[in-house]
Write a protein that holds these residues in place. Structure first.
Motif, mmCIF file in Angstrom:
data_model
loop_
_atom_site.group_PDB
_atom_site.id
_atom_site.type_symbol
_atom_site.label_atom_id
_atom_site.label_comp_id
_atom_site.label_asym_id
_atom_site.label_seq_id
_atom_site.Cartn_x
_atom_site.Cartn_y
_atom_site.Cartn_z
ATOM 1 N N ARG A 123 14.972 57.141 31.518
ATOM 2 C CA ARG A 123 14.409 55.797 31.347
ATOM 3 C C ARG A 123 13.062 55.823 30.631
ATOM 4 O O ARG A 123 12.190 54.984 30.887
ATOM 5 C CB ARG A 123 14.269 55.077 32.689
ATOM 6 C CG ARG A 123 15.579 54.919 33.460
ATOM 7 C CD ARG A 123 15.391 54.036 34.690
ATOM 8 N NE ARG A 123 16.613 53.941 35.454
ATOM 9 C CZ ARG A 123 16.859 54.682 36.541
ATOM 10 N NH1 ARG A 123 15.972 55.553 36.970
ATOM 11 N NH2 ARG A 123 18.003 54.539 37.201
ATOM 12 N N TRP B 287 10.836 55.914 26.842
ATOM 13 C CA TRP B 287 10.807 54.932 25.756
ATOM 14 C C TRP B 287 11.996 55.078 24.804
ATOM 15 O O TRP B 287 12.507 54.072 24.305
ATOM 16 C CB TRP B 287 9.487 55.023 25.001
ATOM 17 C CG TRP B 287 9.274 56.303 24.233
ATOM 18 C CD1 TRP B 287 8.747 57.463 24.702
ATOM 19 C CD2 TRP B 287 9.594 56.520 22.855
ATOM 20 N NE1 TRP B 287 8.709 58.414 23.712
ATOM 21 C CE2 TRP B 287 9.217 57.857 22.556
ATOM 22 C CE3 TRP B 287 10.139 55.744 21.843
ATOM 23 C CZ2 TRP B 287 9.385 58.421 21.294
ATOM 24 C CZ3 TRP B 287 10.295 56.298 20.580
ATOM 25 C CH2 TRP B 287 9.924 57.617 20.317
ATOM 26 N N LEU C 152 19.838 53.010 31.308
ATOM 27 C CA LEU C 152 19.023 52.336 32.316
ATOM 28 C C LEU C 152 19.567 52.500 33.729
ATOM 29 O O LEU C 152 18.800 52.684 34.678
ATOM 30 C CB LEU C 152 18.909 50.844 31.988
ATOM 31 C CG LEU C 152 18.411 50.504 30.567
ATOM 32 C CD1 LEU C 152 18.468 49.000 30.336
ATOM 33 C CD2 LEU C 152 17.017 51.038 30.353
ATOM 34 N N ILE D 137 14.989 53.522 26.560
ATOM 35 C CA ILE D 137 14.887 52.063 26.561
ATOM 36 C C ILE D 137 15.240 51.497 25.189
ATOM 37 O O ILE D 137 15.953 50.492 25.073
ATOM 38 C CB ILE D 137 13.477 51.623 26.993
ATOM 39 C CG1 ILE D 137 13.256 51.975 28.475
ATOM 40 C CG2 ILE D 137 13.274 50.131 26.758
ATOM 41 C CD1 ILE D 137 11.851 51.727 28.960
ATOM 42 N N THR E 259 18.376 49.117 24.430
ATOM 43 C CA THR E 259 18.172 47.824 23.757
ATOM 44 C C THR E 259 19.095 47.693 22.555
ATOM 45 O O THR E 259 19.706 46.635 22.338
ATOM 46 C CB THR E 259 16.712 47.688 23.304
ATOM 47 O OG1 THR E 259 15.844 47.802 24.451
ATOM 48 C CG2 THR E 259 16.476 46.356 22.622
#
Length: 625
Positions: A265, A267, A517, A270, A274
Motif C-alpha cells: 500500500r 505510493w 489496496l 496506490i 488508481t
C-alpha cells in the motif's frame, strides 16, 4: 550478477516506456463525424418498406408507408439532430461525445413523441376501464388502441405485455386506475424509447462505435505500428524483468515485501490501484472514451474473428496477456513446487483457449460468443431470455451450449467440489481466479484476516448468491411467460441493478482495482456467487481439507500472512485442526510458505474431516465455519 541486474533494469525501462506510450495513446487523436459513421451503426438492419410491383393497386399506399417509416427511422432522426456536428473537427473525445449525446437526447424526445403513449390516450384508456365497470382487460386496450399503423400497434403490444398481471382486476375508483396506468405507461414509454430510440445501454455501444469510426490522425493511420510499440515493449520488458529470476536459488522470496512501495500500500501500489480503478470505470461505463485503445487491437480482432474490436475484445486481450506474462512470473517464483507449476499452467491454458480464443473463433463461425468454462451464477446472464433465445436459435451447437451450461451448474459443480473442493475451479480454471493468482499474487498478504472481515464476508458473498438466484428466477419467468414483471417487480430492472452493482462495479472496479489496496481476492472472497455456491458444497459435503500437524507448528504466521482469502491458518495449525473453511480456494500457498511442513492439502475420506483439535481436544473451542 550485475549483468542480470542490468537486464532486469533494462526490462523495467522498456516496460515503463510501453506502458507510458499506451496511456499517452488515450489522448492522441482528433475526431470528425461523418454521416457514414451514423449510417454504419444505425441504418444497418432497419426495415424500410418498398412498393410491391406485383400489386400495383397498393403501390401508392406502400410508397407512402415506406416514406413515413424512412422519415421516422432512428438513423434519419439521429442524423438530423447531429447535423451541426457534421464535418466539425474535434480535438478532444470529451467534447465530441458531449455533442453526440445531445443529438441522441434530442432524437429520443422526437421518437417518444412519435411512438410513446400520450396523456390523451391514457385518458381514453381510463374512460374505457371506467365504462367496463372499473375492470381492466386486454379487450379494453385493444378497443382503445385499435389502429394498425406501426406506432399504435407498438403501443398496444407493449401495454398488453406490461399489464398482463392486471387482467380482470377490478379497481376501486377512477383515480386508482389512472395512477396505475400512468405508472405503467411511464415504464412502457421508456421501453419503447429504448427499442425505437436510443436507450442508455444502446447509447453506450453506439457512442463507442461512432467515436471509433470518427477517429482520425496518427493512431488511425498507424494502428499496427502503435500496437507493436505499446504491447511489444510492455511484454518484452516485463519478460526481461521476470526471466532472470531463474538464475536465483529456488524458493519463495518475500524479502522486504512489507517495505515495498508497490506491495504494501505504498505510493506505487496506490497509483497502480488508481489506474486499475479508472480503467475499469471507463471500460464498463464510458467505453467511448477509450476508442484509441480499442483501435490498437483491431489487427488482432480482424485476424481472429474477422471483425473490428470492441471494448471487451480489448479487455479480453489485455486480461489474457496479464495472466500469461504474470504466469511466467509464477513459474519463476514457485518453480520448486510441481503443484503450483501445474495449477498456473492450468489457469493460463483455460484463459487463453476457453475464455479468449474459442469464443472469438465461434463468432467468426457465426455462432454465439460462449465461454465453456464460465458457470452460472458467475455467468449471471446465462439464463436471461436473450441468452437462451440466442443459444436455441444457433442450432445444434447452441442447444449443446445451453445443455452444457445447465450440466455444469447441476452436476459438475457439486461432483467436482465433493471430490476436489473449491480448488478445482477457483484455483485451476476460473478466469477471475487466474488473474488473482498471477497478476494479483504480489498482493495476497494484504487480505484482512480479522474476525470482523470474516463476518462481513459471510453475509456479503451469500447475499450476492441469493440476489443472483432471485434475479435468475425472475428472468426465467420472463422467458416462459413473456411478462416483464414478477409480483409487480420489473425483472429487467432487477437484472439491470445486478449487472451495474455486482457484474461491473463489484467484480470489475472493486474486484481487480483493489488488488494493491485489499489483496487479490476481494471479489472471490466477498462477492462471487459461484464461489459462495461451491463453498457451501466444500464446507458441508466434500472430501477436501487442509490437514495440520500442530506438534510441529512454530507459530511463525507465514501461512496466515499469505492466505489470500483472509483465513487465519495459524489458528488452526496451532491446534492441529483441519481447515475446512468454505472460503478456502486451495491455492496451496500456505503449505508452500510453511517452514516446517505443517500443512497438507488432501482429498481424503469424509469421516474425521471435522475431527477435534489434537492439542486441545475440547469441542467447545472448535471452529467449523
Amino acid at each position: 550478477m550485475n549483468k542480470l541486474k542490468s537486464i532486469r533494469l533494462l526490462g523495467l525501462v522498456l516496460f515503463l516506456l510501453g506502458f507510458g506510450l499506451f496511456n499517452s495513446v488515450f489522448f492522441m487523436s482528433n475526431f470528425q463525424l461523418a454521416k457514414e459513421a451514423i449510417r454504419q451503426e444505425l441504418a444497418t438492419g432497419e426495415e424500410i418498406a418498398t412498393p410491391n410491383a406485383a400489386q400495383p393497386e397498393t403501390a401508392e399506399q406502400d410508397t407512402e408507408t415506406s416514406s413515413k417509416r424512412e422519415e421516422n427511422s432512428t438513423y434519419n432522426i439521429v442524423s438530423e439532430e447531429a447535423q451541426q456536428m457534421m464535418g466539425k473537427l474535434y480535438g478532444s473525445q470529451f467534447a465530441f461525445v458531449s455533442d453526440l449525446q445531445e443529438g441522441f437526447d434530442a432524437a429520443n424526445i422526437r421518437i417518444k413523441e412519435i411512438y410513446g403513449i400520450t396523456e390523451a390516450e391514457i385518458d381514453e384508456l381510463v374512460s374505457a376501464v371506467v365504462a367496463n365497470d372499473l375492470t381492466y382487460s386486454a379487450e379494453v386496450v385493444k378497443n382503445s388502441l385499435g389502429g394498425e399503423d406501426e406506432a399504435t400497434s407498438l403501443k398496444r403490444d407493449k401495454l398488453l405485455a406490461y399489464t398482463g398481471w392486471m387482467e380482470g382486476k377490478k379497481y376501486g375508483s377512477e383515480d386508482e386506475i389512472r395512477n396505475q396506468l400512468q405508472t405503467t405507461v411511464h415504464s412502457v414509454n421508456n421501453d419503447i424509447s429504448g427499442e425505437k430510440g436510443i436507450s442508455r445501454y444502446r447509447a453506450k455501444s453506439l457512442k463507442t462505435s461512432i467515436v471509433k469510426a470518427s477517429t482520425i490522425g496518427f493512431i488511425a493511420q498507424n494502428t499496427l505500428l502503435v500496437f507493436l510499440l505499446t504491447f511489444g515493449l510492455s511484454i518484452g520488458g516485463a519478460l526481461m524483468y521476470i526471466l532472470p529470476k531463474a538464475k536465483e536459488l529456488p524458493g519463495i522470496k518475500h524479502n522486504g515485501i512489507f517495505f515495498s512501495a508497490m506491495k504494501n500500500r505504498g505510493w506505487i501500489g496506490i497509483l497502480l490501484g488508481t489506474f486499475l480503478i479508472v480503467f475499469y470505470v471507463i471500460l464498463y461505463f464510458y467505453p467511448y472514451y477509450m476508442t484509441n485503445w480499442i483501435m490498437l487491437v483491431d489487427p488482432v480482432s480482424y485476424w481472429l474473428k474477422g471483425s473490428p474490436a470492441g471494448e471487451f475484445f480489448l479487455y479480453g486481450f489485455m486480461y489474457t496477456l496479464a495472466i500469461l506474462v504474470m504466469g511466467v512470473r509464477m513459474f519463476m517464483k514457485y518453480r520448486h513446487s510441481n503443484y503450483h507449476l501445474i495449477r498456473t499452467s492450468s489457469v493460463m491454458f483455460f484463459q487463453l483457449s476457453f475464455a479468449f480464443l474459442i469464443p472469438e473463433i465461434l463468432i467468426r463461425l457465426s455462432y454465439p460468443y460462449y465461454d465453456f468454462k464460465n458457470i452460472w451464477p458467475l455467468d449471471y446472464d446465462f439464463f436471461f431470455p436473450s441468452s437462451i433465445s440466442e443459444l436455441t436459435a444457433a442450432g445444434g451447437l447452441g442447444t449443446f451450449m445451453l445443455f452444457w451450461g445447465i450440466v455444469l451448474v447441476l452436476i459438475a459443480v457439486p461432483l467436482f467440489s465433493y471430490i476436489y473442493g473449491k480448488r478445482w475451479y477457483c484455483s485451476w480454471v476460473c478466469g477471475c481466479g487466474g488473474l488473482a493468482e498471477t497478476l494479483g499474487d504480489p498482493y495476497r498478504q494484504l487480505s484482512d484476516k480479522s474476525l470482523k472481515a470474516w463476518r462481513i464476508e459471510r453475509w456479503m458473498v451469500h447475499g450476492v448468491l441469493v440476489f443472483a438466484v432471485l434475479m435468475t428466477i425472475g428472468m426465467i419467468y420472463t422467458f416462459f411467460t413473456e411478462s416483464g414483471s414478477l409480483l409487480g417487480i420489473p425483472t429487467y430492472s432487477v437484472a439491470e441493478v445486478y449487472g451495474f452493482f455486482i457484474g461491473a462495479g463489484f467484480a470489475g472496479v472493486i474486484g481487480t482495482g483493489f488488488y494493491p489496496l485489499m489483496g487479490n481476492r476481494v471479489w472471490c472472497r466477498f462477492g462471487c456467487p459461484l464461489a459462495a455456491y461451491i463453498g457451501l458444497v466444500q464446507r458441508f459435503k466434500s472430501r477436501f481439507r487442509i490437514t495440520t500437524n500442530g506438534g510441529q507448528c512454530i507459530s511463525c504466521g507465514n501461512c496466515s500472512t499469505y492466505c489470500e482469502m483472509g483465513i487465519d491458518v495459524r489458528w488452526y495449525a496451532q491446534r492441529g485442526q483441519n481447515i475446512v473453511r468454505s472460503s478456502c480456494v486451495g491455492c496451496g500457498v500456505c503449505a508452500s510458505v510453511c517452514p516446517r511442513g505443517v500443512l497438507k492439502l488432501e482429498n481424503g475420506k469424509e469421516e474425521g474431516r471435522f475431527g477435534k483439535p489434537i492439542l486441545i481436544g475440547n469441542d467447545s473451542v472448535r471452529v467449523e465455519a
